[in-house]
Design a protein around this motif. Structure first.
Motif, PDB file in Angstrom:
ATOM      1  N   LYS A 259       0.832  -1.195   0.000  1.00 52.28           N
ATOM      2  CA  LYS A 259       0.000   0.000   0.000  1.00 52.28           C
ATOM      3  C   LYS A 259       0.875   1.257   0.000  1.00 52.28           C
ATOM      4  N   ILE A 260       0.412   2.275  -0.687  1.00 51.13           N
ATOM      5  CA  ILE A 260       1.091   3.564  -0.682  1.00 51.13           C
ATOM      6  C   ILE A 260       0.414   4.454   0.354  1.00 51.13           C
ATOM      7  N   ASP A 261       1.212   5.110   1.167  1.00 52.40           N
ATOM      8  CA  ASP A 261       0.696   5.918   2.275  1.00 52.40           C
ATOM      9  C   ASP A 261       0.298   7.311   1.797  1.00 52.40           C
ATOM     10  N   HIS A 262      -0.983   7.652   1.948  1.00 45.97           N
ATOM     11  CA  HIS A 262      -1.484   8.969   1.567  1.00 45.97           C
ATOM     12  C   HIS A 262      -1.957   9.769   2.794  1.00 45.97           C
ATOM     13  N   THR A 263      -1.436   9.409   3.968  1.00 40.25           N
ATOM     14  CA  THR A 263      -1.880  10.029   5.213  1.00 40.25           C
ATOM     15  C   THR A 263      -1.650  11.538   5.227  1.00 40.25           C
ATOM     16  N   LEU A 264      -0.511  11.987   4.751  1.00 41.13           N
ATOM     17  CA  LEU A 264      -0.207  13.421   4.775  1.00 41.13           C
ATOM     18  C   LEU A 264      -1.210  14.209   3.930  1.00 41.13           C
ATOM     19  N   TRP A 265      -1.552  13.682   2.791  1.00 39.60           N
ATOM     20  CA  TRP A 265      -2.525  14.348   1.910  1.00 39.60           C
ATOM     21  C   TRP A 265      -3.906  14.361   2.560  1.00 39.60           C
ATOM     22  N   GLN A 266      -4.273  13.246   3.198  1.00 40.81           N
ATOM     23  CA  GLN A 266      -5.564  13.196   3.887  1.00 40.81           C
ATOM     24  C   GLN A 266      -5.624  14.217   5.006  1.00 40.81           C
ATOM     25  N   GLY A 267      -4.516  14.422   5.694  1.00 33.09           N
ATOM     26  CA  GLY A 267      -4.486  15.406   6.771  1.00 33.09           C
ATOM     27  C   GLY A 267      -4.774  16.809   6.276  1.00 33.09           C
ATOM     28  N   LEU A 268      -4.224  17.171   5.114  1.00 36.19           N
ATOM     29  CA  LEU A 268      -4.489  18.498   4.552  1.00 36.19           C
ATOM     30  C   LEU A 268      -5.946  18.634   4.133  1.00 36.19           C
ATOM     31  N   LEU A 269      -6.499  17.595   3.558  1.00 36.32           N
ATOM     32  CA  LEU A 269      -7.909  17.634   3.168  1.00 36.32           C
ATOM     33  C   LEU A 269      -8.796  17.792   4.404  1.00 36.32           C
ATOM     34  N   ASN A 270      -8.462  17.082   5.463  1.00 37.88           N
ATOM     35  CA  ASN A 270      -9.247  17.175   6.698  1.00 37.88           C
ATOM     36  C   ASN A 270      -9.243  18.595   7.254  1.00 37.88           C
ATOM     37  N   ASP A 271      -8.121  19.272   7.147  1.00 37.59           N
ATOM     38  CA  ASP A 271      -7.959  20.580   7.776  1.00 37.59           C
ATOM     39  C   ASP A 271      -8.416  21.752   6.914  1.00 37.59           C
ATOM     40  N   TYR A 272      -8.368  21.595   5.588  1.00 35.74           N
ATOM     41  CA  TYR A 272      -8.572  22.777   4.738  1.00 35.74           C
ATOM     42  C   TYR A 272      -9.668  22.642   3.686  1.00 35.74           C
ATOM     43  N   LEU A 273     -10.250  21.487   3.546  1.00 33.58           N
ATOM     44  CA  LEU A 273     -11.320  21.316   2.567  1.00 33.58           C
ATOM     45  C   LEU A 273     -12.675  21.486   3.243  1.00 33.58           C
ATOM     46  N   LEU A 274     -13.479  22.392   2.724  1.00 27.96           N
ATOM     47  CA  LEU A 274     -14.812  22.632   3.272  1.00 27.96           C
ATOM     48  C   LEU A 274     -15.840  22.020   2.323  1.00 27.96           C
ATOM     49  N   VAL A 275     -16.484  20.959   2.775  1.00 26.23           N
ATOM     50  CA  VAL A 275     -17.476  20.260   1.960  1.00 26.23           C
ATOM     51  C   VAL A 275     -18.855  20.821   2.252  1.00 26.23           C
ATOM     52  N   ALA A 276     -19.518  21.303   1.220  1.00 29.89           N
ATOM     53  CA  ALA A 276     -20.870  21.843   1.352  1.00 29.89           C
ATOM     54  C   ALA A 276     -21.763  21.148   0.333  1.00 29.89           C
ATOM     55  N   PRO A 277     -23.078  21.193   0.543  1.00 30.94           N
ATOM     56  CA  PRO A 277     -23.984  20.474  -0.358  1.00 30.94           C
ATOM     57  C   PRO A 277     -23.816  20.825  -1.836  1.00 30.94           C
TER      58      PRO A 277
END
Length: 253
Positions: free
Chosen positions: A32-50
């Protein structure tokens, strides 16, 4: 709303043109390739709206910019040809999206990604941004010379993000090799059921310009209608649809 749009005659999408070097894979490799760092940025800076997902470019800290650089460095140090096909797909899509965010951060503030790439270029897509196994690659190389010709799946267009309001949303979850079909279908359903994907007003149907630019991937109007109706909550009939696209940055300030 003012749309920054171009007709298909003004913006011709690159053809799918296989780069044979990247076609190799190792089906027996279960690593498996580790994408944890990218997921962390998405968690902190991506705002999901309808209706629209946006990215908080202005809020990204220097520490997280360094984390993004580290993530990209980790990916480019790998040889994706050593992995199985699903792991490769997740690798290339996550790399594409992370690179796009880095390009915006490196040039922020900017009103549209189309403003980047030099005076005579429409955006940064042809710029060689990374080197993998001694080969310099651009965003266009990843999308049009690797992803599209190798996988030949029209749903690719729903998971690569161009940092624009008209683009299918940047996914809140990194692509994962063991969930690809589910993620691709979810991304297709979200975009197609949004006004920027398919906008029906009475007898008038406006589609995203993606379906015009990439007609070679989606097929005839009848084939496109079948594709859209696979995901639409309310089926649509296509006769003479119009096309539009919003190139403004997908930011939230």
């Amino acid at each position: 709303m003012t749309l920054l749009s171009l007709s298909s005659t003004a913006l011709a999408a690159p053809k799918a043109d296989l780069w044979p070097l990247w076609q190799a894979s190792n089906p027996s490799n279960t690593a498996k390739i580790d994408h944890t760092l990218w997921q962390g940025l998405l968690n902190d800076y991506l705002l999901v709206a309808p209706k629209q997902t946006r990215f908080r470019y202005a809020a990204v800290s220097q520490q997280d910019k360094a984390a993004l650089a580290r993530y990209l460095s980790e990916l480019t140090a790998l040889d994706p040809r050593r992995y199985n096909r699903n792991e490769q797909f997740a690798y290339w899509v996550n790399l594409y999206n992370a690179l796009t965010v880095r390009v915006i951060l490196d040039n922020y503030p900017v009103s549209s990604i189309t403003k980047l790439g030099g005076i005579f270029n429409f955006g940064p897509w042809d710029e060689k941004l990374i080197t993998i196994r001694g080969q310099k690659l651009s965003l266009n190389d990843i999308e049009h010379r690797i992803l599209r010709p190798i996988w030949q799946d029209e749903r690719i267009h729903y998971v690569v993000n161009c940092a624009s309001l008209g683009c299918p949303d940047l996914l809140p979850e990194v692509m994962q090799a063991d969930k690809l079909n589910e993620q691709l279908d979810e991304a297709a359903k979200r975009f197609i059921n949004s006004e920027k994907g398919v906008d029906v007003r009475g007898q008038s149907v406006r589609l995203s310009s993606i379906y015009d630019w990439y007609q070679s991937d989606f097929g005839t109007l009848a084939e496109l209608q079948k594709h859209l109706n696979t995901y639409l909550n309310r089926p649509v009939t296509l006769v003479s649809p119009s096309y539009d696209y919003d190139w403004r940055l997908n930011e939230i300030k």
